[in-house]
Design an enzyme around this catalytic site. Structure first.
Site, PDB file in Angstrom:
ATOM      1  N   ASP A  21     -28.171 -15.288  -9.968  1.00  0.00           N
ATOM      2  CA  ASP A  21     -28.239 -15.861  -8.659  1.00  0.00           C
ATOM      3  C   ASP A  21     -29.479 -15.296  -7.713  1.00  0.00           C
ATOM      4  O   ASP A  21     -29.927 -15.889  -6.968  1.00  0.00           O
ATOM      5  CB  ASP A  21     -27.119 -15.671  -7.806  1.00  0.00           C
ATOM      6  CG  ASP A  21     -25.831 -16.651  -8.360  1.00  0.00           C
ATOM      7  OD1 ASP A  21     -26.282 -17.521  -9.017  1.00  0.00           O
ATOM      8  OD2 ASP A  21     -24.724 -16.273  -7.820  1.00  0.00           O
ATOM      9  N   ARG A  49     -11.254 -23.378  -2.381  1.00  0.00           N
ATOM     10  CA  ARG A  49     -11.001 -22.856  -3.830  1.00  0.00           C
ATOM     11  C   ARG A  49      -9.513 -22.509  -3.465  1.00  0.00           C
ATOM     12  O   ARG A  49      -8.947 -21.638  -2.702  1.00  0.00           O
ATOM     13  CB  ARG A  49     -11.663 -21.810  -4.421  1.00  0.00           C
ATOM     14  CG  ARG A  49     -13.125 -22.021  -4.430  1.00  0.00           C
ATOM     15  CD  ARG A  49     -14.051 -20.703  -5.055  1.00  0.00           C
ATOM     16  NE  ARG A  49     -15.263 -20.823  -4.914  1.00  0.00           N
ATOM     17  CZ  ARG A  49     -16.224 -21.252  -6.011  1.00  0.00           C
ATOM     18  NH1 ARG A  49     -15.271 -21.585  -7.192  1.00  0.00           N
ATOM     19  NH2 ARG A  49     -17.447 -21.656  -5.956  1.00  0.00           N
ATOM     20  N   GLU A  87     -24.382  -0.091  -8.583  1.00  0.00           N
ATOM     21  CA  GLU A  87     -23.739  -1.283  -7.948  1.00  0.00           C
ATOM     22  C   GLU A  87     -23.147  -0.615  -6.789  1.00  0.00           C
ATOM     23  O   GLU A  87     -22.587   0.583  -6.399  1.00  0.00           O
ATOM     24  CB  GLU A  87     -22.429  -1.534  -8.808  1.00  0.00           C
ATOM     25  CG  GLU A  87     -21.185  -2.172  -8.086  1.00  0.00           C
ATOM     26  CD  GLU A  87     -21.825  -3.705  -7.594  1.00  0.00           C
ATOM     27  OE1 GLU A  87     -21.288  -4.002  -6.448  1.00  0.00           O
ATOM     28  OE2 GLU A  87     -22.554  -4.377  -8.244  1.00  0.00           O
TER      29      GLU A  87
END
Length: 473
Positions: free
Chosen positions: A343, A230, A78
């Site tokens: 995605d 948002r 990551e």
């Protein structure tokens, strides 16, 4: 049709034959079997692989959990030095909760979830309910899994803790800059190289792996010319105002829909915060957006809407604006020893609330397909079947999401009036056979929420003639 009957068995006791035609007539038997057997155990792979997984987002963590439960060794790379999720609320629909429960996530999610009782579509002008989907108890009864909402950070935290408990290795601050599909390898920004039996890239919408898979080409994005704000509102402020406190009395999703715009709301943080997503038309370049004007611009977009809604919007103290994109339909997700998912493979509009759910399904489907291998020589076959099944499913969900972007956004007029009239039976509680509300439409419901990734993978292996069919009921 695959016959599941045996010779010499009385007719009343013979196993039911699964129809080869589209039908839900045996749903009662499926639910009975699932209730009796509780949660099915993952299929352990006869071939244990050393899997490199790139990306520790929601999809990457779910894939890692599924793969390690299937008997593989998984190491995640990551790029961020500290894990965390941006954003606010996210929905976990029934097709996803059923998968997550199978992976053992139920106790990890329990402290954070809210279970809405219904989804109400409301007229933009006055908040009148024009469409309604009953979630409790209908979705549990029909799809054997609840429908949840949760804060994205809490969802991520639950997956991360489960991955750690399962023994997934996670290396942070490890940015992958290149992939070797032939050798099953990755190259990090510091120049170090690592290899395994398989590389799975869940590296997001800006995927490096996808460009390698497409031989240097970038996937063209479909730009629906929308953006979304948002925001989160303090529920204590809302509770003290009788004009809006009613919306907090029972957990529910509420969606105000109007000309080119909609606002979706629900409570998150186990009922502690009020989440809002406000979609509106925008063709400007995100590079030109001014964060200092975001709050003012957001309020201007919904002037003249339902007074209750605009009063809630007026309580927003901070907002972020996000461009909305939909990926193009790819004809391949794998090459050599490299596979992409989430995605990276199928970015979609949030209008079906299925983006993360598709990534979770991807990981489970990949683990299931690999579990059918009898030898490492079948890796390409397993990846081909995974790719075939998931391209169809994710592509159809992209299509459904794009369609909602049209259905919700009619200007007042004949189409809007016909749409609202077609949703009226579900509001009135009378039987209906179809609805422009895709959460309620019976055919769309079963396809979307009744989907079983394991069964689809098993069926694909059976069709390929490489796996022996077994009885479903």
């Amino acid at each position: 049709m695959v016959s599941l009957e045996g010779p010499g068995v009385p007719p009343s006791e013979k196993p039911l034959a699964v129809p080869s035609y589209p039908s839900n007539c045996l749903q009662f038997a499926k639910l009975l079997k699932e209730t009796a057997s509780h949660v099915a155990q993952p299929k352990i792979s006869p071939v244990n692989l050393n899997v490199i997984l790139v990306g520790a987002g929601l999809g990457g963590l779910a894939a890692a959990i599924a793969l390690i439960q299937a008997g593989h060794t998984v190491t995640i790379y990551e790029q961020t030095a500290v894990l965390g999720e941006v954003g606010a609320g996210i929905q976990i629909p029934s097709n996803s909760t059923r998968v997550l429960f199978k992976l053992g996530l139920q106790p990890y999610l329990k402290p954070y979830i809210t279970e809405p009782e219904s989804i109400a579509f409301r007229r933009w002008q006055n908040g009148k309910v024009i469409g309604k989907t009953k979630l409790v108890p209908d979705f549990v009864e029909n799809f054997n899994a609840p429908y949840y909402v949760i804060h994205r950070a809490d969802f991520h935290s639950a997956l991360y803790q489960k991955a750690l408990d399962m023994g997934v290795g996670i290396k942070l601050g490890a940015r992958v800059v290149d992939y070797d599909p032939v050798q099953g390898g990755i190259t990090l920004a510091d120049g170090t190289e690592h290899s395994g039996d398989l590389v799975v890239a869940a590296d997001g919408i800006k995927s490096v792996a996808r460009k390698v898979l497409l031989e240097g080409q970038e996937m063209p994005f479909r730009k629906p010319r929308f953006a979304a704000y948002r925001a989160v509102v303090d529920m204590n402020m809302m509770r003290n105002d009788p004009e809006m406190s009613w919306i907090l009395e029972r957990p529910a999703l509420n969606i105000w829909i109007g000309d080119s715009r909609h606002v979706m709301t629900y409570t998150i943080g186990a009922g502690q915060a009020f989440n809002m997503v406000l979609s509106h038309p925008d063709t400007s370049d995100p590079a030109t957006w001014n964060p200092q004007r975001a709050l003012e611009d957001m309020k201007a977009q919904f002037q003249g809407w339902d007074p209750v809604l605009t009063k809630i919007i007026g309580m927003v103290e901070k907002t972020d604006k996000w461009p909305l994109l939909s990926g193009s339909l790819l004809n391949r997700w794998t090459v050599g020893k490299l596979a992409i998912l989430g995605d990276a493979a199928h970015a979609m509009l949030p209008y079906m609330s299925q983006g993360a759910a598709m990534a979770v399904e991807d990981g489970v489907a990949l683990a299931r397909s690999l579990s059918h291998m009898d030898s490492i020589e079948q890796l390409q076959e397993a990846l081909d079947i995974f790719e075939m099944v998931r391209i169809e499913r994710a592509g159809q969900m992209q299509e459904a999401s794009l369609l909602n972007g049209q259905l919700w956004h009619f200007a007042d007029g004949p189409l809007q009036e016909a749409r609202d009239a077609a949703m009226a039976p579900e509001v009135e509680g009378i039987p209906f056979s179809h609805s422009p509300n895709q959460w309620s439409d019976p055919a769309t419901q079963m396809w979307c929420y009744g989907y079983d990734a394991d069964k689809e993978i098993d069926a694909a292996w059976t069709k390929a003639g490489t796996w022996k069919v077994s009885s479903v009921f």
